[in-house]
Design an enzyme around this catalytic site. Sequence first.
Site, PDB file in Angstrom:
ATOM      1  N   THR A 120       0.834  -1.195   0.000  1.00  0.00           N
ATOM      2  CA  THR A 120       0.000   0.000   0.000  1.00  0.00           C
ATOM      3  C   THR A 120       0.871   1.248   0.000  1.00  0.00           C
ATOM      4  O   THR A 120       1.870   1.303   0.705  1.00  0.00           O
ATOM      5  CB  THR A 120      -0.903   0.016   1.234  1.00  0.00           C
ATOM      6  OG1 THR A 120      -1.664  -1.174   1.261  1.00  0.00           O
ATOM      7  CG2 THR A 120      -1.833   1.217   1.211  1.00  0.00           C
ATOM      8  N   ARG A 130     -12.216  -9.692  -2.108  1.00  0.00           N
ATOM      9  CA  ARG A 130     -11.928  -8.964  -0.871  1.00  0.00           C
ATOM     10  C   ARG A 130     -11.382  -7.548  -1.158  1.00  0.00           C
ATOM     11  O   ARG A 130     -10.461  -7.379  -1.923  1.00  0.00           O
ATOM     12  CB  ARG A 130     -10.914  -9.750  -0.031  1.00  0.00           C
ATOM     13  CG  ARG A 130     -10.458  -9.062   1.267  1.00  0.00           C
ATOM     14  CD  ARG A 130      -9.158  -8.327   1.098  1.00  0.00           C
ATOM     15  NE  ARG A 130      -8.623  -7.865   2.385  1.00  0.00           N
ATOM     16  CZ  ARG A 130      -7.617  -7.014   2.503  1.00  0.00           C
ATOM     17  NH1 ARG A 130      -7.039  -6.533   1.436  1.00  0.00           N
ATOM     18  NH2 ARG A 130      -7.179  -6.649   3.701  1.00  0.00           N
ATOM     19  N   GLY A 149     -10.631  -3.785   1.211  1.00  0.00           N
ATOM     20  CA  GLY A 149     -10.478  -3.443   2.615  1.00  0.00           C
ATOM     21  C   GLY A 149      -9.048  -3.271   3.034  1.00  0.00           C
ATOM     22  O   GLY A 149      -8.720  -3.364   4.209  1.00  0.00           O
ATOM     23  N   ASP A 150      -8.159  -3.055   2.075  1.00  0.00           N
ATOM     24  CA  ASP A 150      -6.923  -2.449   2.491  1.00  0.00           C
ATOM     25  C   ASP A 150      -7.258  -0.987   2.762  1.00  0.00           C
ATOM     26  O   ASP A 150      -8.396  -0.587   2.742  1.00  0.00           O
ATOM     27  CB  ASP A 150      -5.838  -2.622   1.413  1.00  0.00           C
ATOM     28  CG  ASP A 150      -4.772  -3.590   1.909  1.00  0.00           C
ATOM     29  OD1 ASP A 150      -5.132  -4.755   2.109  1.00  0.00           O
ATOM     30  OD2 ASP A 150      -3.629  -3.176   2.112  1.00  0.00           O
ATOM     31  N   THR A 165      -1.645   2.475   6.197  1.00  0.00           N
ATOM     32  CA  THR A 165      -1.188   1.230   5.579  1.00  0.00           C
ATOM     33  C   THR A 165      -1.111   0.155   6.645  1.00  0.00           C
ATOM     34  O   THR A 165      -0.774   0.427   7.792  1.00  0.00           O
ATOM     35  CB  THR A 165       0.177   1.420   4.899  1.00  0.00           C
ATOM     36  OG1 THR A 165       0.581   0.175   4.324  1.00  0.00           O
ATOM     37  CG2 THR A 165       1.239   1.890   5.871  1.00  0.00           C
ATOM     38  N   GLY A 166      -1.452  -1.074   6.247  1.00  0.00           N
ATOM     39  CA  GLY A 166      -1.412  -2.170   7.219  1.00  0.00           C
ATOM     40  C   GLY A 166      -2.572  -3.117   7.013  1.00  0.00           C
ATOM     41  O   GLY A 166      -3.120  -3.210   5.909  1.00  0.00           O
ATOM     42  N   GLY A 190      -5.874  -3.914   6.653  1.00  0.00           N
ATOM     43  CA  GLY A 190      -7.010  -3.062   6.379  1.00  0.00           C
ATOM     44  C   GLY A 190      -8.239  -3.362   7.209  1.00  0.00           C
ATOM     45  O   GLY A 190      -8.961  -2.458   7.620  1.00  0.00           O
TER      46      GLY A 190
END
Lengths: 175, 134
Positions: free
Chosen positions: B1, B29, B31-32, B52-53, B55
């Site tokens: 991301t 999917r 959902g970041d 970022t991480g 999501g």
Amino acid sequence: MKYTIAVHGGAGTILQTNMTPGLEQNYKRGLQQALNAGYSILENGGTAMDAAVAAVIVLEDDILFNAGRGSVFTKKGLHEMDAAVMNGADLMAGAVCGVQHIRNPIKLAEAVMLKTEHVMLCGDGAANFAKEQGFVFEPDEYFFSKFRYDQWNEMKGSDAYQLDHSVKNTGKKFG
Amino acid sequence: TVGAVACDMQGNIAAATSTGGMTNKNYGRIGDSPLIGCGTYANNKTCAVSCTGHGELFIKVVAAYDVSCLMEYANMNLHDAMNKVVNEKLVAINGEGGIIGVDAKGNFALLFNSEGMYRGVKTSDGLNEVAIYK
């Protein structure tokens, strides 16, 4: 008036033992190029929105980062990307999700913000909108990177998934 | 991301986030972080942030908007609001990742609770830094 640009790539378990000096230099060069792209807009009196989008485009075009070119592989071996923008001046926002073959999803998110009455478009609908707007589409090969392909191969056939810069599957389930 | 936040000469701020998601993701999917309010948010009254991480965890805590709310309703500054979300709220539910943010005065913060985060900042004060690890 002070002006500022900040950028990020991914976060996670970035092992220093896996990072060669050359690779680290390439990551830092990519980040610096993104900063420079945004900063040059700001120092010439451009808007924060234009600067943020310009910086992200540089990172989307850089194969080292998980966005645009160099995106990770889905379970089906495809690339599905998401992007979003928001303008603090007027609270306008735009986003796309699950888009394929779009060279710069962040530009498409910006177009959703500026040229539709909507906030978020997804999948085929977003692609149709992109075609109407004359966006650049790229073949799968454009998004391919050996590093991401190897990451995916380690997990292929399983139900596991992992963060872009983590070295091990967490095994956690969320949501 | 990847993402960027900026504050311009007029004191306007903006945020942008883009991602390929998670390796081997399935079922369409999403959902970041590039969801408005969860991983991307901007409001001249408070802040512009990009996350970022993991999501799903940023969705659960509505991370990006929460930073803005902490500034607007609890009068926190940018750093303290981001620290609350990154190092308290996300950590409490094992949410790994980071947030970058600016406010309308050009102040910035780059915080993460993971081992590293690719990041950088450049200001008209002459600061120019890129980093990966803590």
